[in-house]
Enzyme design. Structure first.
Site, short mmCIF file in Angstrom:
data_model
loop_
_atom_site.label_atom_id
_atom_site.label_comp_id
_atom_site.label_asym_id
_atom_site.label_seq_id
_atom_site.Cartn_x
_atom_site.Cartn_y
_atom_site.Cartn_z
N HIS A 68 -8.08 -50.76 17.95
CA HIS A 68 -7.83 -49.54 17.18
C HIS A 68 -7.32 -49.92 15.80
O HIS A 68 -6.57 -50.88 15.66
CB HIS A 68 -6.79 -48.67 17.89
N ASP B 7 -10.77 -44.02 24.49
CA ASP B 7 -12.12 -43.96 25.05
C ASP B 7 -12.32 -44.85 26.27
O ASP B 7 -13.37 -44.79 26.91
CB ASP B 7 -13.15 -44.37 23.98
C1 LIG Z 1 -11.56 -42.46 19.21
C2 LIG Z 1 -11.69 -43.75 18.54
O1 LIG Z 1 -12.34 -43.82 17.55
S1 LIG Z 1 -10.88 -45.03 19.23
C3 LIG Z 1 -11.90 -46.44 18.84
C4 LIG Z 1 -13.17 -46.41 19.62
N1 LIG Z 1 -14.02 -47.56 19.32
C5 LIG Z 1 -14.19 -48.58 20.19
O2 LIG Z 1 -13.62 -48.64 21.28
C6 LIG Z 1 -15.17 -49.65 19.75
C7 LIG Z 1 -14.60 -51.03 19.93
N2 LIG Z 1 -13.56 -51.29 18.96
C8 LIG Z 1 -13.85 -51.60 17.65
O3 LIG Z 1 -15.00 -51.70 17.25
C9 LIG Z 1 -12.68 -51.79 16.68
O4 LIG Z 1 -11.55 -52.21 17.38
C10 LIG Z 1 -12.35 -50.50 15.90
C11 LIG Z 1 -13.60 -49.96 15.16
C12 LIG Z 1 -11.84 -49.41 16.82
C13 LIG Z 1 -11.25 -50.80 14.89
O5 LIG Z 1 -11.78 -51.65 13.94
P1 LIG Z 1 -10.89 -52.40 12.82
O6 LIG Z 1 -9.60 -51.73 12.65
O7 LIG Z 1 -11.74 -52.53 11.62
O8 LIG Z 1 -10.59 -53.79 13.50
P2 LIG Z 1 -11.19 -55.20 13.09
O9 LIG Z 1 -12.68 -55.16 13.18
O10 LIG Z 1 -10.59 -55.62 11.80
O11 LIG Z 1 -10.64 -56.09 14.27
C14 LIG Z 1 -9.70 -57.14 14.12
C15 LIG Z 1 -10.18 -58.32 14.96
O12 LIG Z 1 -10.28 -57.93 16.33
C16 LIG Z 1 -11.64 -58.05 16.77
N3 LIG Z 1 -11.95 -56.87 17.57
C17 LIG Z 1 -11.63 -55.56 17.27
N4 LIG Z 1 -12.02 -54.77 18.27
C18 LIG Z 1 -12.62 -55.55 19.20
C19 LIG Z 1 -13.23 -55.28 20.43
N5 LIG Z 1 -13.28 -54.03 20.90
N6 LIG Z 1 -13.74 -56.31 21.13
C20 LIG Z 1 -13.66 -57.58 20.65
N7 LIG Z 1 -13.08 -57.89 19.47
C21 LIG Z 1 -12.56 -56.89 18.76
C22 LIG Z 1 -12.48 -58.11 15.51
O13 LIG Z 1 -13.71 -58.78 15.75
C23 LIG Z 1 -11.56 -58.84 14.57
O14 LIG Z 1 -11.59 -60.19 14.92
P3 LIG Z 1 -11.50 -61.34 13.74
O15 LIG Z 1 -10.14 -61.14 13.14
O16 LIG Z 1 -11.66 -62.62 14.46
O17 LIG Z 1 -12.60 -61.03 12.79
O1 LIG Z 2 -7.61 -42.69 14.85
C1 LIG Z 2 -8.71 -43.29 14.90
O2 LIG Z 2 -9.08 -44.11 14.04
C2 LIG Z 2 -9.64 -43.03 16.02
C3 LIG Z 2 -9.03 -42.29 17.14
O3 LIG Z 2 -8.32 -42.84 17.94
C4 LIG Z 2 -9.25 -40.89 17.25
O4 LIG Z 2 -9.96 -40.35 16.41
O5 LIG Z 2 -8.73 -40.26 18.18
#
Ligand SMILES: CC(=O)SCCNC(=O)CCNC(=O)[C@H](O)C(C)(C)COP(=O)(O)OP(=O)(O)OC[C@H]1O[C@@H](n2cnc3c(N)ncnc32)[C@H](O)[C@@H]1OP(=O)(O)O
Ligand SMILES: O=C([O-])CC(=O)C(=O)O
Length: 422
Positions: A302, A358
């Site tokens: 997140h 999620d």
């Molecule tokens: C309701 C919502 O929107 S909640 C989020 C729902 N989305 C998901 O579950 C999808 C999976 N998660 C992700 O893609 C990401 O964690 C996000 C989009 C939620 C957040 O992205 P960001 O804040 O940009 O995190 P970022 O990409 O900088 O992650 C930091 C590090 O953790 C890693 N990482 C982040 N999430 C994951 C994951 N789910 N699985 C594996 N590695 C991950 C990244 O690859 C990065 O690694 P690095 O430093 O070696 O490059």
């Molecule tokens: O806050 C965020 O980036 C995503 C999230 O968890 C939501 O929309 O509920």
């Protein structure tokens, strides 16, 4: 309330305490720090794009509050419509206010016949319901052209109740179309969530009586999903609305953002991932693949939470209540094993990756009988109240049009070359 904020320029590392004045930061202080230069921050990782009094997240400690009320208390003691009122108007309603609010929402549950017959039924038979929903929300702006009168507070209220009220009707209509079943009209003798379940599942007269425990669990999920400050969808709502676009068009944009698998679409992606893993015996090798960069562990990570998402904890408890009625979702064991392995692993620990909202929600939706394609739709229904709370706040802030700047990195000036000479 905090009396100042610390702003750090991400290019120079310089930081400054900026006093809060009238609820916002003092812009003269801001300029002192940055001069006439800008932050370069494409994904807004360090940019506060607004001040807001709606939702507070303490990501380091896994805390979420709506208008100051802890999410745990609201999930236990409140209802979705009460929480929607709280988000939008800033206070919990009195009994009279709540009765009027529920009345107004109930009054607007029907959708125009042309939305269903001409518009939704014109989609391809296998259209994704979330794609249909995004388009249907946008289409509503043409049915309520006075929605453009955004300076009129009464009119804003009317569009707000319309949008909240029509979301379950649109959502169920998208589902019934995708499975080839006839549309079910709203039953306004039922509550908000029971009415939605009736429109989803009713197959015979006189009425569909939802299982109380399941309707209550879904209502709790609606509370948990209602708002989450400036997530991608809500930021989109505020961005579009800042051009003074109507709330339907703005909310359609917000829903489109939510559709993405990095955001609300992750609940659907989680179930597909669990199905692919197939057995707890495959969890370790799957996690190794994630660490090697083959794919993301969906439902983990997140932007703001660097600790357990408090909503995921409540959803896990809610799952037990649902499975007591429906029987256990066989994918639960794989999800629990994934969480156990990931939380012990240095890759996830060092990056502070925990289950998000999620990760477990889809297991509940699936046990309740919702098809996977409906999961993000189920997220969008309650998130509408959060989008509208932000819309109201934005309108009252009288903010300028949102218009970020860019750093141009393309070609310098050059002369046009005729087609035949290239
Ligand atoms: C309701 C919502 O929107 S909640 C989020 C729902 N989305 C998901 O579950 C999808 C999976 N998660 C992700 O893609 C990401 O964690 C996000 C989009 C939620 C957040 O992205 P960001 O804040 O940009 O995190 P970022 O990409 O900088 O992650 C930091 C590090 O953790 C890693 N990482 C982040 N999430 C994951 C994951 N789910 N699985 C594996 N590695 C991950 C990244 O690859 C990065 O690694 P690095 O430093 O070696 O490059
Ligand atoms: O806050 C965020 O980036 C995503 C999230 O968890 C939501 O929309 O509920």
């Amino acid at each position: 309330m905090a009396e100042s904020v610390t702003i750090t320029d991400n290019r120079t590392g310089e930081s400054l305490e900026i006093p809060i004045v009238d609820g916002g930061v003092d812009s003269s202080q801001w300029k002192k720090l940055l001069g006439n230069t800008w932050f370069y921050d494409p994904a807004y990782t360090q940019t506060a794009a607004t001040s807001s009094a709606i939702t507070e997240i303490d990501g380091e400690n896994g805390i979420l509050r709506y208008r100051g009320y802890p999410i745990e208390e609201l999930a236990e003691k409140s209802s979705y419509l009460e929480v929607a009122y709280l988000l939008i108007f800033g206070e919990l309603p009195t009994e009279d206010q709540f009765a009027e609010w529920v009345h107004d929402i109930t009054y607007h549950t029907f959708i125009h016949e042309n939305v269903r017959k001409r518009f939704l039924e014109g989609f391809h038979h296998d259209a994704h319901p979330m794609g249909m929903l995004v388009s249907a929300i946008a289409a509503l702006s043409t049915f309520y052209p006075n929605a453009k009168e955004i300076d009129d507070e009464d009119n804003r209220y009317r569009q707000t109740v319309r949008l909240i009220a029509k979301m379950p009707t649109l959502a169920a209509a998208c589902h019934r179309f995708s499975v080839g079943q006839p549309f079910v009209y709203p039953d306004n003798s039922l509550g908000f969530t029971a009415n939605f379940l009736s429109m989803m599942w009713k197959i015979a007269e006189p009425r569909y009586d939802a299982n109380y425990a399941l309707a209550h669990a879904l209502d709790t999920l609606f509370i948990l999903h209602a708002d989450h400050e400036l997530n991608c969808g809500t930021a989109t709502m505020r961005m579009i609305a800042s051009s003074n676009s109507d709330p339907y068009s703005s909310a359609a944009g917000a829903a489109a953002a939510l559709y993405g698998p990095r955001h609300g679409g992750a609940n659907e992606a989680v179930i597909r991932m669990l199905n692919r893993i197939g057995s707890i015996d495959n969890v370790n090798s799957f996690v190794e693949g994630v660490k090697n960069g083959d794919e993301k562990l969906m439902g983990f990570g997140h932007r703001v939470y660097k600790n357990y998402d408090p909503r995921a904890r409540i959803i896990k408890q809610t799952a037990d209540e649902v499975f007591a009625v429906t029987g256990k979702n066989p994918l639960l064991d794989i999800a629990l094993k994934l969480e156990e392995v990931a939380l012990e692993d240095d890759y996830f620990k060092s990056r502070k990756l925990y289950p998000n909202v999620d990760f477990y929600s889809g297991l509940i939706y699936q046990a309740m009988g919702f098809p996977t394609e409906m999961f993000t739709v189920l997220f969008a229904i309650p998130r509408m109240s959060g989008w509208l709370a932000h819309w109201k706040e934005l309108m009252e802030q009288d903010q300028k049009i949102a218009r970020p700047r860019q750093l141009y990195v393309g070609a310098g000036e050059r002369s046009f070359v005729e087609l035949g000479d290239r």
